[in-house]
Scaffold this motif. Structure first.
Motif, short mmCIF file in Angstrom:
data_model
loop_
_atom_site.label_atom_id
_atom_site.label_comp_id
_atom_site.label_asym_id
_atom_site.label_seq_id
_atom_site.Cartn_x
_atom_site.Cartn_y
_atom_site.Cartn_z
N ALA A 138 -71.14 26.54 23.57
CA ALA A 138 -71.28 26.09 22.11
C ALA A 138 -70.32 26.48 21.70
O ALA A 138 -69.91 25.96 20.46
N GLU A 139 -70.01 27.02 21.26
CA GLU A 139 -69.46 27.99 20.19
C GLU A 139 -68.28 27.81 20.69
O GLU A 139 -67.18 27.79 20.13
N PHE A 140 -67.86 28.09 21.90
CA PHE A 140 -66.27 27.68 22.67
C PHE A 140 -65.95 25.82 22.32
O PHE A 140 -64.99 25.82 21.26
N ALA A 141 -66.65 25.55 22.21
CA ALA A 141 -66.55 24.31 21.60
C ALA A 141 -66.45 23.89 20.45
O ALA A 141 -65.48 23.69 20.10
N ARG A 142 -66.76 24.83 19.40
CA ARG A 142 -67.12 24.58 17.70
C ARG A 142 -65.90 25.42 17.78
O ARG A 142 -65.22 24.80 16.58
N LEU A 143 -65.32 25.79 18.03
CA LEU A 143 -64.19 27.44 17.39
C LEU A 143 -62.87 26.55 18.07
O LEU A 143 -61.87 26.31 17.74
N LEU A 144 -62.75 25.47 19.09
CA LEU A 144 -61.58 24.99 19.43
C LEU A 144 -61.22 23.32 19.25
O LEU A 144 -60.71 23.14 19.33
N ASP A 145 -62.84 22.70 18.81
CA ASP A 145 -62.82 21.34 18.53
C ASP A 145 -61.63 21.45 17.70
O ASP A 145 -62.44 21.47 15.94
N PRO A 146 -60.50 19.91 17.18
CA PRO A 146 -60.16 19.94 15.90
C PRO A 146 -60.45 19.62 15.24
O PRO A 146 -59.89 19.32 13.57
N GLU A 147 -61.35 18.54 15.22
CA GLU A 147 -62.09 17.47 14.80
C GLU A 147 -63.47 18.85 13.70
O GLU A 147 -63.60 18.24 12.99
N ARG A 148 -63.39 19.92 13.61
CA ARG A 148 -65.05 20.89 13.63
C ARG A 148 -63.92 22.06 12.89
O ARG A 148 -64.71 22.91 11.75
N THR A 149 -63.07 22.78 13.19
CA THR A 149 -62.97 24.22 13.30
C THR A 149 -61.27 24.13 12.48
O THR A 149 -60.39 23.15 13.53
N VAL A 150 -61.24 24.62 11.73
CA VAL A 150 -59.21 24.50 11.51
C VAL A 150 -58.56 25.96 12.37
O VAL A 150 -59.01 27.17 12.35
N PRO A 151 -57.90 25.84 13.08
CA PRO A 151 -57.12 26.39 14.03
C PRO A 151 -56.62 27.81 13.29
O PRO A 151 -56.00 27.64 12.21
N SER A 152 -56.43 28.46 14.25
CA SER A 152 -56.26 30.46 13.66
C SER A 152 -55.37 31.04 14.02
O SER A 152 -55.07 30.15 15.28
N VAL A 153 -54.61 31.86 13.77
CA VAL A 153 -53.72 32.72 14.86
C VAL A 153 -54.30 33.39 15.75
O VAL A 153 -54.03 33.29 17.09
N ARG A 154 -55.81 33.30 15.78
CA ARG A 154 -56.77 33.60 16.74
C ARG A 154 -56.77 32.66 18.48
O ARG A 154 -57.52 32.53 18.96
N SER A 155 -56.33 31.38 17.21
CA SER A 155 -57.04 30.03 18.20
C SER A 155 -56.42 30.05 19.09
O SER A 155 -57.32 30.00 20.79
N PRO A 156 -55.18 30.64 19.50
CA PRO A 156 -54.57 30.33 21.04
C PRO A 156 -55.12 31.48 22.19
O PRO A 156 -55.60 31.36 22.84
N GLN A 157 -55.90 33.11 21.11
CA GLN A 157 -56.77 33.99 22.19
C GLN A 157 -58.10 33.14 22.65
O GLN A 157 -58.39 33.45 23.76
N ILE A 158 -58.53 31.96 21.96
CA ILE A 158 -59.63 31.74 21.98
C ILE A 158 -59.89 30.82 23.24
O ILE A 158 -59.71 30.72 23.88
N PHE A 159 -58.64 29.74 23.31
CA PHE A 159 -57.66 28.32 24.40
C PHE A 159 -58.05 29.35 25.40
O PHE A 159 -57.96 29.07 26.24
N ALA A 160 -57.35 30.66 25.97
CA ALA A 160 -56.94 31.22 27.56
C ALA A 160 -58.36 32.01 27.88
O ALA A 160 -58.55 31.49 28.19
N SER A 161 -59.39 32.00 26.62
CA SER A 161 -60.45 32.46 26.48
C SER A 161 -61.42 31.68 27.46
O SER A 161 -62.13 32.25 28.30
N ALA A 162 -61.42 30.56 27.03
CA ALA A 162 -62.54 29.43 27.08
C ALA A 162 -62.26 29.03 28.18
O ALA A 162 -61.93 28.83 29.54
N LEU A 163 -60.22 28.99 28.74
CA LEU A 163 -60.41 28.50 30.22
C LEU A 163 -60.15 29.19 31.29
O LEU A 163 -60.89 29.00 32.23
N ASP A 164 -60.04 30.42 31.02
CA ASP A 164 -60.64 31.47 32.20
C ASP A 164 -62.46 32.11 32.20
O ASP A 164 -62.66 31.77 33.52
N TRP A 165 -63.28 31.46 31.14
CA TRP A 165 -64.44 31.47 30.94
C TRP A 165 -64.69 30.76 31.60
O TRP A 165 -65.48 30.38 32.75
#
Length: 627
Positions: free
Chosen positions: A27-54
């Motif tokens: 749920a937290e990954f979904a919130r952090l990556l959904d562009p309709e809910r969260t503004v992308p930040s410098v950490r977004s690519p790192q979160i994206f990679a972690s979500a893909l791997d996880w």
């Protein structure tokens, strides 16, 4: 289940792992990556990679919608960040999970998201199939919001396929569904933005300007990255339409708004689009060197973020033509041609490979365990193979080339909106091969192989392929490269028995007298299968409407082919072809229906018919039963 994960709330440079509840983390990954809910930040690519791997490492899928929602957020982030291919497997997995969940609403959302990524990665036919199913679900649910969203996304796929009138028909449906609804305000704005873009391509500037003006008024205060991207696209379309009607001052005002919102969005895609509009404004205003310099810098950035390289090259061609630098414009046009070829060839082979891998997985999943009883049955069946075995081999080959066939049909949709041209050519070519005395296997292969004759057109830019007037010498040479592009794609397809399709794609524009292309060979140096297909292709093209010509009568087409006997066409084959067509006319009252029968068995063509039925794209009639 994994014991330790990277909790997105505590992702830092040390990448510490913590024990966590999988549903909560999803749920937290979904919130952090959904562009309709969260503004992308410098950490977004790192979160994206972690979500893909996880998510990839989850061995047992959690009960509930958390994984599906997370996968969809991953896919949406991949789309808006310009990395659609990285999110495609997540979107497809979300579709599979949603089917199993029994939730039509979730499945509709997954299909729409998957369709967007498929379209963005060049797989337009399967994208349209996904949208067709999503549209059916939305209509069955009576969900006007969902239906409007699907119509909007479907229109984008049509725009990618350069089917602008069909796109506008879908978008007008979305606009009608959203009338008077505050909830659907954003959807209406997106639909109007896309109408403006389609009208820009159609050079229907009046209708485009009206749509663009209303679109920006509906999107006055975007509050999230996705909405800001939508507003930037609306403003840049508005800017370019104003430039086309010679209103540079108004265009500059809209461009400044686009720049500000693009900066607020934090999305490189938005900033590049706004920058390209600004560069074109500079050139139109007479500040040619400033505008071209700006566009050159943006082009270098787009070469890194390849998803926007096509748009940047088109802007460079346009700007240099406006500046009277036609020689430089030609350089960028050639680069655009090379880029289009490389991207489309890469996409075609990628999706073909993924299709073959899926077929292999399905074969493994359905393969029975080898017990002595099964082995005995298999031995007995081998004794009765005969015709059944031949049919099985033919069906296997059909399934292997299915993706290539879909892509070939998509390439032809820019000329033939029915999608049946390739199938009619294949059927007519196979009948001519039979008339010539070819064996049954060859006749079957020509039917399949000839369907792929123009697959290379996927590598030709729309500006050339859809040009209404006569092509100039440079454009004609670029157009002619489709024969080699198609043969290269088929040569790398790794499908057995595809040599014939490769030969047809390469040589079907060669002439009997040596006056054709790409090599200028003649007579029997041209493979028989290509000589046969050439006759079927020209006849079908002549007897059907194209963007640059009206349909000819069958008699006029046959007369023209007769005059080209011994020059463009094999004399012996020409005689047999003329007799064949006359016989077919007598035997079949509707020759198109007979020759295009295989098209109606295509899942892609069926999907397009479902969409046409749902939206009444072609006849404008109201839909039947109430939802």
């Amino acid at each position: 289940m994994l014991d330790r994960i990277d909790d997105p709330q505590v992702i830092d440079d040390s990448q510490d792992s913590v024990s966590a509840d999988p549903a909560r983390v999803l749920a937290e990954f979904a919130r952090l990556l959904d562009p309709e809910r969260t503004v992308p930040s410098v950490r977004s690519p790192q979160i994206f990679a972690s979500a893909l791997d996880w998510t990839a490492r989850l061995k047992i899928e959690p009960v509930g919608p958390e994984l599906s929602e997370c996968l969809l957020s991953i896919a949406k982030y991949a789309y808006v960040s310009g990395h659609a291919l990285k999110g495609l497997s997540s979107a497809q997995r979300a579709v599979d999970l949603s089917r199993r969940s029994g939730s039509p609403a979730l499945l509709r959302k997954a299909l729409s998201t998957c369709g967007a990524l498929l379209a963005d990665t060049g797989n337009l036919p399967v994208a349209i199939e996904s949208y067709a199913e999503a549209l059916e679900i939305a209509v069955a649910l009576g969900d006007s919001v969902a239906e409007a969203k699907v119509c909007n996304n479907l229109a984008v796929a049509f725009i990618y396929a350069a089917m602008y009138e069909d796109a506008i028909a879908c978008l007008e449906r979305a606009v009608r569904l959203s009338e008077g609804s505050a909830e659907l305000r954003a959807i209406r704005g997106g639909a109007l933005t896309n109408i403006a873009l389609a009208c820009l391509h159609l050079e229907d500037y009046g209708r485009g300007l009206r749509a663009a003006k209303e679109a920006v008024e509906l999107q006055e205060a975007p509050t999230n990255p996705s909405a800001r991207l939508g507003r930037v696209l609306a403003e840049t379309n508005y800017t370019r339409l104003l430039l086309e009607v010679d209103a540079p001052d108004m265009a500059r005002e809209r461009c400044e708004i686009a720049k500000q919102i693009a900066h607020e969005s934090g999305l490189e895609r938005a900033e590049l689009q706004a920058g390209m509009a600004e560069g074109l404004c500079e050139v139109h205003s007479g500040r040619i060197d400033v505008g071209l310099s700006r566009l050159s810098k943006l082009l270098e950035r787009a070469r890194v973020l390849k998803g926007l390289l096509r748009d940047a090259l088109i802007a460079m061609v346009k700007a240099n033509e406006l500046a009277g630098r036609n020689d430089v414009a030609l350089v960028y046009l050639r680069e655009l041609m090379m880029h289009t070829k490389e991207v489309q060839q890469e996409n075609a082979l990628l999706h073909h490979r993924l299709h073959l891998e899926q077929l292999e997985r399905e074969q493994v999943d359905t393969a029975p365990r080898m017990t002595p009883e099964i082995l005995m049955v298999q031995r007995e069946s081998k004794l009765r193979e005969g015709l059944a075995d031949q049919v099985a081999r033919q069906e296997l080959l059909r399934s292997r080339i299915e993706m290539l066939e879909r892509l070939a049909v998509t390439a032809e949709l820019r000329d033939d909106t029915t999608g049946e041209h390739s199938y009619r050519v294949g059927r007519l070519a196979s009948l001519l091969a039979q008339e010539y005395g070819c064996d049954d296997d060859t006749v079957f292969m020509i039917d399949l192989a000839a369907r792929l004759h123009d697959i290379g057109k996927i590598g030709i830019p729309d500006g050339i392929l859809l040009k209404v007037g006569r092509l100039n010498e440079t454009e004609m040479k670029l157009m002619q490269t489709h024969a080699l592009i198609g043969s290269e794609i088929l040569a790398q397809s790794n499908v057995p028995h595809m040599k014939m399709a490769e030969e047809i794609a390469r040589f079907h524009h060669e002439h009997w007298n040596g006056g054709g292309y790409p090599f200028g060979i003649g007579e029997t140096a041209i493979p028989l299968c290509a000589r046969i297909t050439a006759l079927a292709d020209v006849f079908d093209a002549l007897t059907h409407r194209r963007p640059y010509k009206e349909a000819w009568s069958i008699d006029s087409a046959l007369d023209a082919i007769l005059t080209l006997k011994g020059r463009q066409f094999d004399p012996d084959l020409t005689d047999k072809f003329l007799v064949l067509v006359e016989r077919l006319r007598r035997e079949h009252s509707d020759l198109d229906a007979f020759l295009g029968q295989a098209a109606r068995e295509s899942r892609f063509i069926q999907a397009r018919h479902k969409i046409a039925e749902a939206l009444k794209l072609y006849n404008g009639e109201p839909r039947g039963a109430a939802r």
